[in-house]
Design an enzyme around this catalytic site. Sequence first.
Site, PDB file in Angstrom:
ATOM      1  N   LYS A  85     -87.768 -81.636 -79.614  1.00  0.00           N
ATOM      2  CA  LYS A  85     -86.908 -80.510 -79.273  1.00  0.00           C
ATOM      3  C   LYS A  85     -86.522 -79.730 -80.538  1.00  0.00           C
ATOM      4  O   LYS A  85     -86.766 -80.194 -81.662  1.00  0.00           O
ATOM      5  CB  LYS A  85     -85.675 -81.055 -78.533  1.00  0.00           C
ATOM      6  CG  LYS A  85     -86.025 -81.769 -77.206  1.00  0.00           C
ATOM      7  CD  LYS A  85     -84.772 -82.321 -76.529  1.00  0.00           C
ATOM      8  CE  LYS A  85     -85.105 -83.117 -75.281  1.00  0.00           C
ATOM      9  NZ  LYS A  85     -83.898 -83.689 -74.640  1.00  0.00           N
ATOM     10  N   TYR A 130     -87.661 -78.674 -66.777  1.00  0.00           N
ATOM     11  CA  TYR A 130     -86.462 -79.420 -66.379  1.00  0.00           C
ATOM     12  C   TYR A 130     -86.014 -79.086 -64.949  1.00  0.00           C
ATOM     13  O   TYR A 130     -84.838 -79.248 -64.631  1.00  0.00           O
ATOM     14  CB  TYR A 130     -85.327 -79.162 -67.373  1.00  0.00           C
ATOM     15  CG  TYR A 130     -85.442 -80.006 -68.632  1.00  0.00           C
ATOM     16  CD1 TYR A 130     -85.529 -81.402 -68.550  1.00  0.00           C
ATOM     17  CD2 TYR A 130     -85.427 -79.418 -69.902  1.00  0.00           C
ATOM     18  CE1 TYR A 130     -85.618 -82.182 -69.700  1.00  0.00           C
ATOM     19  CE2 TYR A 130     -85.510 -80.201 -71.053  1.00  0.00           C
ATOM     20  CZ  TYR A 130     -85.602 -81.583 -70.941  1.00  0.00           C
ATOM     21  OH  TYR A 130     -85.681 -82.355 -72.077  1.00  0.00           O
ATOM     22  N   ASN A 148     -80.580 -84.894 -78.571  1.00  0.00           N
ATOM     23  CA  ASN A 148     -81.259 -86.207 -78.631  1.00  0.00           C
ATOM     24  C   ASN A 148     -82.734 -86.115 -79.026  1.00  0.00           C
ATOM     25  O   ASN A 148     -83.500 -87.049 -78.823  1.00  0.00           O
ATOM     26  CB  ASN A 148     -81.030 -86.998 -77.340  1.00  0.00           C
ATOM     27  CG  ASN A 148     -81.642 -86.324 -76.126  1.00  0.00           C
ATOM     28  OD1 ASN A 148     -82.308 -85.306 -76.252  1.00  0.00           O
ATOM     29  ND2 ASN A 148     -81.423 -86.898 -74.957  1.00  0.00           N
ATOM     30  N   HIS A 205     -88.216 -85.565 -76.000  1.00  0.00           N
ATOM     31  CA  HIS A 205     -88.445 -85.799 -74.573  1.00  0.00           C
ATOM     32  C   HIS A 205     -89.685 -86.669 -74.409  1.00  0.00           C
ATOM     33  O   HIS A 205     -90.650 -86.525 -75.156  1.00  0.00           O
ATOM     34  CB  HIS A 205     -88.687 -84.459 -73.854  1.00  0.00           C
ATOM     35  CG  HIS A 205     -89.278 -84.636 -72.486  1.00  0.00           C
ATOM     36  ND1 HIS A 205     -88.513 -84.905 -71.388  1.00  0.00           N
ATOM     37  CD2 HIS A 205     -90.579 -84.642 -72.065  1.00  0.00           C
ATOM     38  CE1 HIS A 205     -89.307 -85.053 -70.328  1.00  0.00           C
ATOM     39  NE2 HIS A 205     -90.563 -84.893 -70.713  1.00  0.00           N
ATOM     40  N   GLU A 225     -96.198 -82.496 -66.425  1.00  0.00           N
ATOM     41  CA  GLU A 225     -95.713 -81.868 -67.659  1.00  0.00           C
ATOM     42  C   GLU A 225     -96.863 -81.468 -68.588  1.00  0.00           C
ATOM     43  O   GLU A 225     -96.825 -80.394 -69.206  1.00  0.00           O
ATOM     44  CB  GLU A 225     -94.735 -82.821 -68.358  1.00  0.00           C
ATOM     45  CG  GLU A 225     -93.449 -82.986 -67.539  1.00  0.00           C
ATOM     46  CD  GLU A 225     -92.558 -84.131 -67.980  1.00  0.00           C
ATOM     47  OE1 GLU A 225     -92.876 -84.819 -68.978  1.00  0.00           O
ATOM     48  OE2 GLU A 225     -91.528 -84.358 -67.304  1.00  0.00           O
TER      49      GLU A 225
HETATM   50  P1  ADP Z   1     -84.248 -88.144 -70.664  1.00  0.00           P
HETATM   51  O1  ADP Z   1     -84.531 -87.027 -71.625  1.00  0.00           O
HETATM   52  O2  ADP Z   1     -83.761 -89.382 -71.380  1.00  0.00           O
HETATM   53  O3  ADP Z   1     -85.385 -88.416 -69.714  1.00  0.00           O
HETATM   54  P2  ADP Z   1     -82.793 -86.821 -68.469  1.00  0.00           P
HETATM   55  O4  ADP Z   1     -84.089 -86.473 -67.825  1.00  0.00           O
HETATM   56  O5  ADP Z   1     -81.753 -87.490 -67.633  1.00  0.00           O
HETATM   57  O6  ADP Z   1     -82.987 -87.722 -69.782  1.00  0.00           O
HETATM   58  O7  ADP Z   1     -82.118 -85.511 -69.054  1.00  0.00           O
HETATM   59  C1  ADP Z   1     -82.910 -84.541 -69.677  1.00  0.00           C
HETATM   60  C2  ADP Z   1     -82.193 -84.031 -70.901  1.00  0.00           C
HETATM   61  O8  ADP Z   1     -81.022 -83.341 -70.488  1.00  0.00           O
HETATM   62  C3  ADP Z   1     -81.690 -85.101 -71.864  1.00  0.00           C
HETATM   63  O9  ADP Z   1     -82.668 -85.566 -72.756  1.00  0.00           O
HETATM   64  C4  ADP Z   1     -80.572 -84.373 -72.575  1.00  0.00           C
HETATM   65  O10 ADP Z   1     -81.094 -83.537 -73.589  1.00  0.00           O
HETATM   66  C5  ADP Z   1     -80.016 -83.516 -71.484  1.00  0.00           C
HETATM   67  N1  ADP Z   1     -78.861 -84.158 -70.845  1.00  0.00           N
HETATM   68  C6  ADP Z   1     -78.875 -85.152 -69.963  1.00  0.00           C
HETATM   69  N2  ADP Z   1     -77.635 -85.506 -69.595  1.00  0.00           N
HETATM   70  C7  ADP Z   1     -76.800 -84.696 -70.289  1.00  0.00           C
HETATM   71  C8  ADP Z   1     -75.402 -84.538 -70.371  1.00  0.00           C
HETATM   72  N3  ADP Z   1     -74.579 -85.313 -69.662  1.00  0.00           N
HETATM   73  N4  ADP Z   1     -74.936 -83.592 -71.206  1.00  0.00           N
HETATM   74  C9  ADP Z   1     -75.734 -82.815 -71.926  1.00  0.00           C
HETATM   75  N5  ADP Z   1     -77.080 -82.912 -71.883  1.00  0.00           N
HETATM   76  C10 ADP Z   1     -77.597 -83.829 -71.086  1.00  0.00           C
END
Ligand code: ADP
Length: 169
Positions: free
Chosen positions: A29, A69, A132, A135, A146
């Site tokens: 990201k 997303y 974070n 992805h 994807e």
């Molecule tokens: P992952 O990336 O671990 O598969 P998710 O698919 O649940 O997680 O969420 C996609 C992305 O959305 C996350 O990597 C994060 O960047 C963002 N995200 C998820 N939950 C939150 C939250 N509570 N607040 C802010 N951003 C979030």
Amino acid sequence: LLSVSLAMTPTSSTTLNADSKERTYIMLKPDAVNRRLIGEILSRFEKRGYNVVGLKVLTPSRELAEAHYAEHKERPFFKGLVDFLTSGPVVAIVIEGDNAVATARTMIGVTKPQASAPGTIRGDLSIDVGRNIIHGSDSVESARREIGLWFRPVEIVDFKPVDHAWVYE
Ligand code: ADP
């Protein structure tokens, strides 16, 4: 010298085992790119034995980020997530190897960096859920979707590294 090198030549089949062809979509990201963590993160997959078969840097359109997303479109963080993804360059990556989808998720850690174990990518390199850094597809089916969103077929290579038999029995 000759006998040594012969003894070190593995006797594996020359065809790629289908298991070692699983592909996953990984994306660094904008936080990872801005923090110059591309090499650090890519090297973890390479050192593990995974192959990079697709790789590009781009700033995604809103349409692409929203499609990526789509499952989160009703979530309160959706707009912020799309704003963030479209704010700067991302690195789109296709990683290939045995169990690539699940193993990459293990290497990445969990969604919240602070709940991610040290040794994982998020656990070592990030703090905040909204930053974070990476992805990874959550299933083989998501990976297929994807990869299709982010890459054209000609942008993905098909190759067998010469050290294949040193990574797979
Ligand atoms: P992952 O990336 O671990 O598969 P998710 O698919 O649940 O997680 O969420 C996609 C992305 O959305 C996350 O990597 C994060 O960047 C963002 N995200 C998820 N939950 C939150 C939250 N509570 N607040 C802010 N951003 C979030």
